[in-house]
Design a protein around this motif. Structure first.
Motif, PDB file in Angstrom:
ATOM      1  N   LEU A  50       0.822  -1.209   0.000  1.00 33.78           N
ATOM      2  CA  LEU A  50       0.000   0.000   0.000  1.00 33.78           C
ATOM      3  C   LEU A  50       0.860   1.266   0.000  1.00 33.78           C
ATOM      4  O   LEU A  50       0.547   2.233  -0.692  1.00 33.78           O
ATOM      5  N   LEU A  51       1.953   1.251   0.767  1.00 30.68           N
ATOM      6  CA  LEU A  51       2.856   2.412   0.757  1.00 30.68           C
ATOM      7  C   LEU A  51       3.449   2.608  -0.637  1.00 30.68           C
ATOM      8  O   LEU A  51       3.524   3.735  -1.139  1.00 30.68           O
ATOM      9  N   ALA A  52       3.871   1.511  -1.258  1.00 32.61           N
ATOM     10  CA  ALA A  52       4.425   1.598  -2.612  1.00 32.61           C
ATOM     11  C   ALA A  52       3.362   2.069  -3.602  1.00 32.61           C
ATOM     12  O   ALA A  52       3.653   2.847  -4.527  1.00 32.61           O
ATOM     13  N   LEU A  53       2.120   1.627  -3.400  1.00 33.10           N
ATOM     14  CA  LEU A  53       1.032   2.033  -4.290  1.00 33.10           C
ATOM     15  C   LEU A  53       0.779   3.542  -4.180  1.00 33.10           C
ATOM     16  O   LEU A  53       0.620   4.229  -5.198  1.00 33.10           O
ATOM     17  N   VAL A  54       0.765   4.057  -2.964  1.00 33.86           N
ATOM     18  CA  VAL A  54       0.565   5.498  -2.776  1.00 33.86           C
ATOM     19  C   VAL A  54       1.686   6.279  -3.454  1.00 33.86           C
ATOM     20  O   VAL A  54       1.450   7.275  -4.156  1.00 33.86           O
ATOM     21  N   GLU A  55       2.924   5.829  -3.269  1.00 36.37           N
ATOM     22  CA  GLU A  55       4.068   6.504  -3.905  1.00 36.37           C
ATOM     23  C   GLU A  55       3.985   6.396  -5.429  1.00 36.37           C
ATOM     24  O   GLU A  55       4.318   7.352  -6.147  1.00 36.37           O
ATOM     25  N   HIS A  56       3.535   5.255  -5.913  1.00 37.18           N
ATOM     26  CA  HIS A  56       3.376   5.044  -7.358  1.00 37.18           C
ATOM     27  C   HIS A  56       2.339   6.010  -7.923  1.00 37.18           C
ATOM     28  O   HIS A  56       2.558   6.636  -8.968  1.00 37.18           O
ATOM     29  N   VAL A  57       1.220   6.140  -7.234  1.00 42.38           N
ATOM     30  CA  VAL A  57       0.169   7.057  -7.684  1.00 42.38           C
ATOM     31  C   VAL A  57       0.684   8.498  -7.636  1.00 42.38           C
ATOM     32  O   VAL A  57       0.464   9.283  -8.562  1.00 42.38           O
ATOM     33  N   ASP A  58       1.394   8.853  -6.546  1.00 41.51           N
ATOM     34  CA  ASP A  58       1.982  10.200  -6.459  1.00 41.51           C
ATOM     35  C   ASP A  58       2.900  10.477  -7.647  1.00 41.51           C
ATOM     36  O   ASP A  58       2.866  11.556  -8.242  1.00 41.51           O
ATOM     37  N   ASP A  59       3.719   9.484  -7.996  1.00 41.93           N
ATOM     38  CA  ASP A  59       4.643   9.643  -9.114  1.00 41.93           C
ATOM     39  C   ASP A  59       3.887   9.799 -10.426  1.00 41.93           C
ATOM     40  O   ASP A  59       4.194  10.687 -11.230  1.00 41.93           O
ATOM     41  N   ARG A  60       2.883   8.962 -10.641  1.00 36.25           N
ATOM     42  CA  ARG A  60       2.109   9.008 -11.881  1.00 36.25           C
ATOM     43  C   ARG A  60       1.323  10.318 -12.011  1.00 36.25           C
ATOM     44  O   ARG A  60       1.081  10.794 -13.114  1.00 36.25           O
TER      45      ARG A  60
END
Length: 199
Positions: A50-60
């Protein structure tokens, strides 16, 4: 990030947009076409995913560039307005993930960890803006930095945006105007402290 990590996170993001609850590790493994054991090789637990997903969405969604624009604002009020306007543009694109985190963070440890990470980043942003406003003489001396930061943190939260724009029906530009004006008016006004009663 490996191509498999990318596939996993994109699958998780699609799942968030297509269901009410945040996906389980099994959901993500199935959507990615890998085994649960293989998924755990990339993300050791759901909190990490979930932490990686949030960071991924932030990046995208270009969060770093948007924050650079906020930080480059000419003064404190402009910085505050830029932050609120950034939320008004960004929140519709991250709404499914933000609502999922918010709805389950009290019952689910991994979700709570991802929520705290985001909330901590937002509090650091609020504190930086308050310090700038205070340096420009726009925060009344009766406010502590912690109190002022907490108010900004709350008024620029996803939940307040969701309530004002999606529930109350404010246009995004009007939301930005109202929140910015409310924060500046509140912080510029004295806060009376109640005297403690003896005994």
């Amino acid at each position: 990030m490996s191509s498999t990590d990318e596939r996993i996170l994109e699958a998780a993001r699609r799942l968030v947009g297509s269901q009410e609850a945040l996906p389980t590790m099994s959901d993500v493994a199935r959507a990615t076409g890998i085994s649960r054991q293989a998924l755990y090789l990339h993300f050791p637990d759901r909190a990490a995913l979930l932490l990686a997903l949030v960071e991924h969405v932030d990046d995208r969604e270009g969060l770093a560039a948007a924050l650079a624009t906020v930080e480059a604002a000419a003064d404190g009020p402009a910085q505050l307005r830029a932050w609120v306007e950034m939320q008004a543009r960004r929140n519709p694109r991250i709404a499914a993930l933000a609502r999922g985190l918010d709805q389950t963070r009290h019952e689910d440890g991994p979700t709570a960890a991802a929520w705290r990470d985001r909330a901590g980043n937002r509090m650091r942003g609020a504190t930086a803006i308050v310090r700038r406003l205070r340096g420009e003489g726009l925060v009344h001396r009766s406010w502590t930095t912690a109190e002022a930061s907490a108010l900004v943190w709350e008024l620029v939260s996803f939940r307040v945006w969701d309530d004002l724009v999606n529930e109350a029906g404010l246009a995004p530009a009007r939301y930005a105007e109202i929140v910015t004006t409310a924060v500046l008016a509140a912080l510029g006004s004295p806060v009376r402290r109640r005297a403690r009663r003896a005994g």
